[in-house]
Design a protein around this motif. Structure first.
Motif, PDB file in Angstrom:
ATOM      1  N   ALA A   1       0.915  -1.067   0.123  1.00 53.52           N
ATOM      2  CA  ALA A   1      -0.286  -0.017   0.391  1.00 53.52           C
ATOM      3  C   ALA A   1       0.882   1.160  -0.315  1.00 53.52           C
ATOM      4  N   VAL A   2       2.064   1.424   0.968  1.00 55.94           N
ATOM      5  CA  VAL A   2       2.367   2.505   0.975  1.00 55.94           C
ATOM      6  C   VAL A   2       4.233   2.817  -0.373  1.00 55.94           C
ATOM      7  N   ASP A   3       5.020   1.099   0.409  1.00 50.62           N
ATOM      8  CA  ASP A   3       5.909   1.827  -0.678  1.00 50.62           C
ATOM      9  C   ASP A   3       5.609   1.060  -2.592  1.00 50.62           C
ATOM     10  N   LEU A   4       4.701   0.477  -2.371  1.00 51.51           N
ATOM     11  CA  LEU A   4       4.292   0.269  -4.108  1.00 51.51           C
ATOM     12  C   LEU A   4       3.847   1.460  -4.351  1.00 51.51           C
ATOM     13  N   SER A   5       2.549   0.709  -3.893  1.00 50.26           N
ATOM     14  CA  SER A   5       1.449   1.672  -5.092  1.00 50.26           C
ATOM     15  C   SER A   5       1.496   3.301  -4.660  1.00 50.26           C
ATOM     16  N   ALA A   6       1.582   3.405  -3.417  1.00 47.74           N
ATOM     17  CA  ALA A   6       1.457   5.230  -3.348  1.00 47.74           C
ATOM     18  C   ALA A   6       2.683   5.660  -3.213  1.00 47.74           C
ATOM     19  N   PHE A   7       3.477   5.037  -3.524  1.00 47.03           N
ATOM     20  CA  PHE A   7       5.200   5.002  -3.748  1.00 47.03           C
ATOM     21  C   PHE A   7       5.843   5.351  -4.971  1.00 47.03           C
TER      22      PHE A   7
ATOM     23  N   ILE B   1      15.523  24.023   1.124  1.00 51.77           N
ATOM     24  CA  ILE B   1      15.751  23.364   2.242  1.00 51.77           C
ATOM     25  C   ILE B   1      16.495  22.928   3.000  1.00 51.77           C
ATOM     26  N   GLY B   2      17.197  23.926   4.297  1.00 54.48           N
ATOM     27  CA  GLY B   2      17.747  24.573   5.218  1.00 54.48           C
ATOM     28  C   GLY B   2      18.955  23.234   6.090  1.00 54.48           C
ATOM     29  N   ARG B   3      18.648  21.884   5.538  1.00 53.28           N
ATOM     30  CA  ARG B   3      19.157  21.241   6.336  1.00 53.28           C
ATOM     31  C   ARG B   3      20.201  20.089   5.131  1.00 53.28           C
ATOM     32  N   PRO B   4      21.261  20.374   5.596  1.00 52.70           N
ATOM     33  CA  PRO B   4      22.665  19.888   4.183  1.00 52.70           C
ATOM     34  C   PRO B   4      22.655  18.853   4.648  1.00 52.70           C
ATOM     35  N   GLU B   5      21.759  17.111   5.061  1.00 50.03           N
ATOM     36  CA  GLU B   5      22.130  15.867   4.538  1.00 50.03           C
ATOM     37  C   GLU B   5      21.191  16.052   4.215  1.00 50.03           C
ATOM     38  N   LEU B   6      19.603  16.500   4.137  1.00 43.97           N
ATOM     39  CA  LEU B   6      18.462  16.546   2.867  1.00 43.97           C
ATOM     40  C   LEU B   6      19.372  16.949   1.334  1.00 43.97           C
ATOM     41  N   MET B   7      19.753  18.464   1.975  1.00 42.71           N
ATOM     42  CA  MET B   7      20.118  19.182   0.115  1.00 42.71           C
ATOM     43  C   MET B   7      21.039  17.595  -0.680  1.00 42.71           C
ATOM     44  N   GLU B   8      21.872  17.214   0.723  1.00 44.35           N
ATOM     45  CA  GLU B   8      22.756  15.921  -0.372  1.00 44.35           C
ATOM     46  C   GLU B   8      21.566  15.036  -0.652  1.00 44.35           C
ATOM     47  N   ALA B   9      21.022  15.108  -0.048  1.00 44.60           N
ATOM     48  CA  ALA B   9      20.338  13.531  -0.913  1.00 44.60           C
ATOM     49  C   ALA B   9      19.379  13.697  -1.909  1.00 44.60           C
ATOM     50  N   VAL B  10      18.619  14.463  -1.832  1.00 43.14           N
ATOM     51  CA  VAL B  10      17.693  14.968  -2.773  1.00 43.14           C
ATOM     52  C   VAL B  10      18.309  15.758  -4.488  1.00 43.14           C
ATOM     53  N   SER B  11      19.656  16.604  -4.178  1.00 40.09           N
ATOM     54  CA  SER B  11      20.015  17.182  -5.113  1.00 40.09           C
ATOM     55  C   SER B  11      20.266  15.670  -6.239  1.00 40.09           C
TER      56      SER B  11
ATOM     57  N   TYR C   1      14.619   7.150   2.552  1.00 42.77           N
ATOM     58  CA  TYR C   1      14.537   7.810   3.645  1.00 42.77           C
ATOM     59  C   TYR C   1      14.244   9.480   3.410  1.00 42.77           C
ATOM     60  N   ALA C   2      15.623  10.052   3.826  1.00 40.67           N
ATOM     61  CA  ALA C   2      15.224  11.568   3.074  1.00 40.67           C
ATOM     62  C   ALA C   2      14.804  11.751   2.335  1.00 40.67           C
ATOM     63  N   ILE C   3      15.079  11.019   1.171  1.00 42.18           N
ATOM     64  CA  ILE C   3      14.113  11.624  -0.302  1.00 42.18           C
ATOM     65  C   ILE C   3      12.471  12.008   0.331  1.00 42.18           C
ATOM     66  N   ARG C   4      12.486  10.546   0.751  1.00 45.04           N
ATOM     67  CA  ARG C   4      10.763  10.685   0.525  1.00 45.04           C
ATOM     68  C   ARG C   4       9.961  11.807   1.820  1.00 45.04           C
ATOM     69  N   GLU C   5      10.479  12.095   2.683  1.00 44.35           N
ATOM     70  CA  GLU C   5      10.368  12.829   3.928  1.00 44.35           C
ATOM     71  C   GLU C   5      10.346  14.264   2.918  1.00 44.35           C
TER      72      GLU C   5
ATOM     73  N   VAL D   1       6.724  18.241  -0.364  1.00 45.93           N
ATOM     74  CA  VAL D   1       5.984  18.877  -1.413  1.00 45.93           C
ATOM     75  C   VAL D   1       4.955  18.539  -2.032  1.00 45.93           C
ATOM     76  N   THR D   2       4.310  16.652  -1.521  1.00 44.54           N
ATOM     77  CA  THR D   2       2.955  16.360  -2.427  1.00 44.54           C
ATOM     78  C   THR D   2       2.204  16.816  -1.155  1.00 44.54           C
ATOM     79  N   GLY D   3       2.107  17.265   0.513  1.00 43.72           N
ATOM     80  CA  GLY D   3       1.373  18.003   1.112  1.00 43.72           C
ATOM     81  C   GLY D   3       0.930  19.722   0.239  1.00 43.72           C
ATOM     82  N   ALA D   4       1.852  19.814  -0.156  1.00 43.33           N
ATOM     83  CA  ALA D   4       2.138  21.464  -0.206  1.00 43.33           C
ATOM     84  C   ALA D   4       1.051  21.808  -2.047  1.00 43.33           C
TER      85      ALA D   4
END
Length: 946
Positions: A734-740, A856-866, A822-826, A831-834
């Motif tokens: 339901a979550v990992d496959l269908s919704a993601f 993004i103000g957190r370097p570890e998140l920016m590193e993951a999504v970039s 996990y960071a990318i999904r966070e 984004v999807t909420g907005a």
């Protein structure tokens, strides 16, 4: 002018329907399993593997299945199927309990309806009717169990009434006879006046019952001078047991007082000037009940100071000359009453043990029909309970006699929990009666059983404590029943000595006769057939009792596990409801410990009871039961199977229409996941497959999740933890496959050209996921998994149930990648909420119209999504990443700190093929109105068509 690009878009296709139609489809699948001989095929392919033997606790053959049966058998089936898929040989032999009171009761009901006297029916005719009744229900229940999807050796099940089984039961009881463990004795046992037989603990249930209560004087005739003339006051809810009194018990450490009555109320039966002894903390309630308004304490002390007092029987003036010594009773409490308990050794287990330890007489006062024997003074012929289970006149007559003797000080009534027969629902009595017992002390039976419990694995672990407490404190095992439908006790008693004949050759002759003719041989043969030439039949009495049914079922390990070479002893697992700690788990343990020195099982699994949606126990009287046949006719057996794993079976389970509707919804999500994968894999071939190292990160993350789930599935199956296993699988779908994953990769799947690396990776991953999921789900939703497997149409196996769990490569595990995604999904969640907020405000239609600006103000998140294409991940046409503190007016989520999103509109034209809004749309003459990716794909399809 727009062009129709539909023919260049991959549209999933599958014959696996969205609507399950399980009530119609499941019987078709069952028929196919019969056609291909699935059970035999499993046995053939399992030869040489490690055996896993779940020994079936026999259900009773006397009616249609209820939800409790469904829970029990489905859980067994899920375990067997999962163990089979783990690579073991899970040979399952179903069985039935066929002897005993419930079947006799049904046959007798027919007699009563026809006005027949059961006692006038010949024994063999009665037993024939019982056997035919059981045979009928074995056949019916077989079909009902099969309909639930339970796979087993239905062609060769076991029954306790099989001639070979009856013969082995004789041999097993013979072992206790020969080792001295079986003896005749008179003990108080729970007795049903209605059914005229002793009952085992497991045949007893407790219901509210209104009982009379009495407070009675026992005059002290021997003891210290200051206590002579006083009266010990007892309280009881069974006045009819007073004629059987032989002592009084007190608690040695309790505080007691002696009071002299100074003043009483108008209606009080207490007498001014009399002296009474009772527990100090219970005096206030007693005085209020007896309307004692003034008193003076003339003595106080602890119970140990009262030991040795001797009292008169309260009916001494009416001919009861047995005295009543005051004894130490460690079972006495101060929860209610007076702190003194009247002891009737023939009417209670504690009373009997105390009487036996102190050399008291164990009187026999009440006959099998619930009436007092002729030798009982005053009350001969009085009835405790009638043959219909109604209260007789005994209580009233005893109370009247106590009043006349001046011994009654007060009376009342109490509604409390009281033992009843689980079959007739009538109240029971403790009655001293001659029975055959297996000693818990002889041959260290109790000690061996305790050791066996310690050596057994229990799931949940609390089962060990429960069974241990029962075995450590249980009395000797009463194995005789005064009925007809059962295995006769193979005992001859020497008339001269009263001792049972202990001769192994005699026992074996009985067993051989039973192998040929069944237990009927005991009733239609001359005793000399069994005694042989060594004994004169006239010197022996042939016992006509039958073996209690719990001994029958406790022997199943001997005539099933040991007798069938395809099985093994001991069993890998016994599995039943929690009530079987006092039933089958215990009887099997005691029988095997007494004859083989250990338990017949390595592990014991316990499930809870069924409750309705409000938490009330299911029962016919409440009308809150659920018929599994109705559920299958409406929704299918897979819904019941799904409910079993969705519930925590270690506790009591709730079920009802709302809960089952929820399972229907959960099932639909699983089915839709399988259907999407089947459609997405249409036309997939091995040439298209990509190795994991050539895949994009997102696909490798899915493979990592499959590796994680593989570990969970195997651990869950080995530990029988299907509740957490199912939750993990459901969330993955339901979550990992269908919704993601599916949500993101639909664009790739539908619009990329077939030879694109990303599309090939996507289809390869879906193929891996399908092969894993359809096999992992097969033990649970066995019909749907089979239907999906057949719809896929790949693999050499004719059934998914012939497969093993797939070997998931260890190298798929990538903890670092999982942490990154996990960071990318966070970030994606923000984004999807907005976007959803914009859509709710009608400022945006499709997410493809959006170009989110993500700060993004957190370097570890920016590193993951970039390092990934976040527009693809967020399913937008464009997306901008900005490092820094999110603006105050940006959309944020409290649990994802440091991420803010402002939604802008994507720039460019809308691609007529993929619907993304991009600046390049319209730049390609070969494919007007498309983006670059789609124009390339269109060109590929056109070239392929040429």
């Amino acid at each position: 002018m727009s062009v129709d690009y539909k023919s260049t878009v991959f549209l999933p296709r599958t014959d696996f329907p969205m609507r399950a139609g399980l009530p119609k489809r499941e019987p078709e699948i069952l028929a196919r399993w019969e056609e291909i001989g699935l059970f035999k095929r499993l046995r053939e392919e399992s030869k040489g593997r490690e055996k896993f033997i779940l020994h079936d606790g026999p259900p009773y053959a006397n009616g249609h299945l209820h939800m409790g049966h469904a829970l029990n058998k489905v859980l067994k089936d899920i375990i067997n199927r999962s163990q089979q898929m783990l690579g073991k040989d899970a040979h399952y032999v179903p069985g039935w309990d066929c002897h005993g009171l419930p079947i006799e009761w049904k046959i007798e009901e027919g007699y009563r309806e026809r006005g027949q006297d059961k006692d006038e029916v010949p024994v063999l005719e009665f037993r024939r009717e019982c056997r035919e009744f059981a045979e009928k229900w074995v056949k019916i229940q077989t079909q009902e169990f099969k309909r639930l999807g339970v796979e087993g050796d239905w062609e060769e099940p076991y029954t306790t009434m099989n001639f070979a089984a009856e013969a082995q039961i004789v041999r097993e009881i013979g072992k206790f006879l020969m080792n001295g463990g079986l003896y005749a004795g008179a003990k108080p046992v729970l007795w049903s006046v209605v059914e005229k037989t002793a009952l085992a603990d497991a045949e007893v249930e407790y219901h509210d019952h209104k009982s009379p209560t009495i407070w009675v004087r026992f005059p002290v005739v021997e003891g210290p001078d200051n206590l002579k003339g006083a009266s010990v006051v007892i309280w009881t809810t069974t006045p009819w047991t007073i004629p059987g009194n032989r002592a009084v018990a007190c608690g040695p450490e309790f505080d007691y007082i002696g009071v002299e009555v100074k003043a009483v109320g108008e209606k009080s039966r207490a007498k001014v000037g009399e002296k009474l002894l009772l527990a100090k903390e219970l005096y206030a309630a007693f005085a209020e009940k007896c309307e004692i308004t003034e008193h003076e304490v003339f003595w106080q002390g602890v119970g140990s100071e009262l030991l040795g007092l001797r009292c008169d029987h309260p009916l001494a003036s009416a001919g009861y000359d047995a005295g009543a010594p005051v004894l130490n009773g460690d079972f006495v409490t101060t929860e209610a009453g007076t702190g003194f308990v009247h002891i009737a050794p023939g009417h209670g287990a504690d009373d009997f043990e105390l009487g036996k330890a102190n050399g008291l007489e164990i009187p026999q006062t009440v006959d099998a029909d619930g009436s007092f024997f002729a030798h009982v003074p005053l009350f001969a012929g009085s009835v405790v309970y009638t043959s219909e289970g109604k209260e007789g006149d005994a209580n009233g007559k005893v109370i009247g006699a106590l009043m006349e003797a001046g011994s009654l000080i007060a009376k009342g009534s109490l509604r409390h929990s009281y033992p009843h027969s689980w079959r007739s629902k009538a109240p029971l009595i403790f009655r001293n009666t001659p029975q055959w017992f297996i000693s818990m002390e002889t041959n260290d039976l109790q000690k061996n059983a305790v050791k066996a419990i310690e050596d057994t694995t229990f799931v949940p672990a609390s089962g060990r404590t429960r069974l241990l407490s029962m075995v450590e404190n249980r009395p000797d095992w009463c194995v005789s029943r005064q009925r007809l439908w059962g295995v006769p006790l193979p005992i001859f008693v020497e008339k001269a000595s009263g001792e049972p004949l202990r001769d192994a050759a005699v026992v074996e002759r009985v067993a051989k006769a039973f192998e040929e003719e069944g237990g009927d041989a005991w009733f239609n043969s001359d005793p000399s057939r069994f005694l042989g030439n060594d004994y004169n039949a006239e010197d022996y009495e042939q016992i006509t009792d039958v073996v209690e049914v719990w001994f029958d079922s406790g022997c199943t390990h001997s005539f099933v596990l040991e007798a069938r070479p395809e099985l093994q002893w001991p069993a890998s697992l016994y599995l039943e409801g929690s009530d079987q700690h006092r039933g089958w788990f215990q009887s099997s343990l005691l029988e095997s410990s007494g004859t083989r020195g250990r338990a017949p099982y390595d592990a014991v699994l316990t499930h809870g009871f069924l409750m309705d949606e409000k938490g009330h126990k299911m029962s016919k009287s409440l009308g809150n039961g659920i018929d599994p046949q109705d559920v299958m006719n409406e929704s299918g057996a897979d819904i019941i199977r799904l409910w079993v794993v969705a519930s925590d079976y270690t506790a009591d389970l709730r079920v009802g229409p709302k809960i089952l509707r929820y399972q229907v919804d959960a099932y639909r999500r699983l089915r839709n996941t399988l259907r999407f994968m089947l459609g997405a894999l249409e036309g997939f071939s091995e040439e298209e497959r990509l190795p994991a190292e050539e895949m994009p990160e997102l696909e490798r993350w899915v493979l990592h999740r499959l590796n994680e789930l593989d570990r969970q599935v195997r651990k869950g199956c080995e530990g029988y933890d299907f509740h957490d296993l199912y939750k993990s699988l459901h969330n993955f779908c339901a979550v990992d496959l269908s919704a993601f994953y599916f949500d993101i990769r639909k664009d790739t799947l539908y619009c990329d050209r077939p030879d694109s690396q990303q599309r090939r990776a996507c289809r390869t991953v879906i193929d891996h996921a399908f092969n894993c999921l359809v096999t992992w789900l097969a033990p649970i939703i066995c019909f749907t998994a089979e239907e999906a497997w057949l719809a896929r149409g790949t693999g050499p196996e004719e059934s998914v149930h012939l497969r093993l769990f797939p070997d998931v490569p260890a190298e798929w595990h990538d903890a670092a990648l999982a942490e990154k995604w996990y960071a990318i999904r966070e970030v994606r969640r923000v984004v999807t909420g907005a976007i959803e907020l914009e859509r709710a405000g009608k400022r945006l239609g499709s997410s493809l119209q959006a170009k989110p600006v993500v700060t993004i103000g957190r370097p570890e998140l920016m590193e993951a999504v970039s390092t990934v294409d976040m527009a693809d991940i967020a399913i937008t046409s464009d997306l901008a990443l900005v490092a820094g503190t999110p603006p105050e007016d940006a959309f944020t989520l409290e649990d994802v700190a440091g991420v803010g999103v402002k939604v802008e509109m994507a720039e460019g034209g809308k691609c007529e093929r993929c619907w993304k809004i991009l600046p390049e749309v319209g730049s390609f003459e070969s494919a007007p109105g498309t983006c670059a990716r789609c124009a390339d794909a269109v060109q590929y399809y056109r070239a392929a068509a040429e």
